[in-house]
Design an enzyme around this catalytic site. Structure first.
Site: not given
Ligand code: GAR
Length: 227
Positions: A105, A123
């Protein structure tokens, strides 16, 4: 002597409270919850909050015995209204640390200001490169030889707060966004627990807009791990 029983064990009252926000799979949330359970008795995960009712991470949190709150953003008329509802839910836990673990979000400035200095995000890029979405695809399209992941403090600009720690991974011949994402995510599960541990132990702070470890500014990349 007052022998009225305490409402809950005193040691719980003294623990650092962590609230984790997720939107999806929850693999980073699990790594952090396990770290806190196994290695940081001075802390507890008070709740996992999720904005996606069908997210796989909700069940994972429940399996770990963690309280979950689901706040579907679709039930609110604006981003501001959702963030107010979210703040109310978070504040009920009076957290010391808010961990964004795949919380997809865009946050309002009021929300970010409220938790500044005690909210971390992960990130999947070597920030400041590739803020926003599709980071793995963008790194491949740019022909980068290395890619990676960053943990940073959250400030008002999206994916822009001061870096805490980065892991660099090589881009290999034949990589596609999925293979690169897998390699990066292995490192997510290494660096996010390190940053959370530092914070809980009182070693990590944000001072004058800079990430500091043991009161010394970290470099702009954050601590850099080469894998
Ligand atoms: C992760 O790869 C994180 O780096 C990314 O969402 C994924 C969540 O994975 N976050 C973003 O892109 C934030 N901008 P998870 O639900 O398995 O932890």
């Amino acid at each position: 002597m007052n022998d009225t029983p305490a409402p809950y064990p005193l040691e719980d009252a003294e623990k650092s409270r962590v609230v984790i926000l997720i939107s999806g799979t929850g693999s980073n949330m699990v790594t952090i919850a396990e770290l806190i359970r196994d290695e940081l008795p001075e802390a507890e995960v008070s709740a996992v909050i999720c904005n996606e009712p069908e997210a796989a991470g909700i069940q994972k949190a429940r399996s770990l015995g963690i309280h979950t709150d689901i706040i579907d953003h679709r039930g609110f008329t604006s981003r501001e209204e959702f963030d107010v509802g979210l703040m109310r839910t978070i504040d009920a836990y009076d957290p010391d640390l808010i961990v964004l673990a795949g919380f997809m979000r865009i946050l309002t400035p009021d929300f970010v200001r409220r938790y500044e200095g005690r909210m971390l995000n992960i990130h999947p890029s070597l920030l400041p490169k590739y803020q926003g979405l599709h980071t793995h695809k963008r790194a491949l399209e740019a022909g980068d030889s290395e890619h990676g992941v960053t943990v940073h403090f959250v400030t008002e600009v999206l994916d822009d707060g001061p870096n805490v720690i980065q892991a660099v991974v090589p881009v290999l011949d034949g990589d596609d966004p999925q293979s690169l994402q897998k390699r990066v995510q292995l490192q997510e599960h290494v660096i996010y627990p390190i940053a959370v541990k530092w914070f809980i132990e009182g070693r990590l702070s944000m001072q004058k807009g800079q990430s500091c470890l043991d009161n010394k500014p970290l470099p702009p990349t954050g601590l850099k791990l080469d894998t």
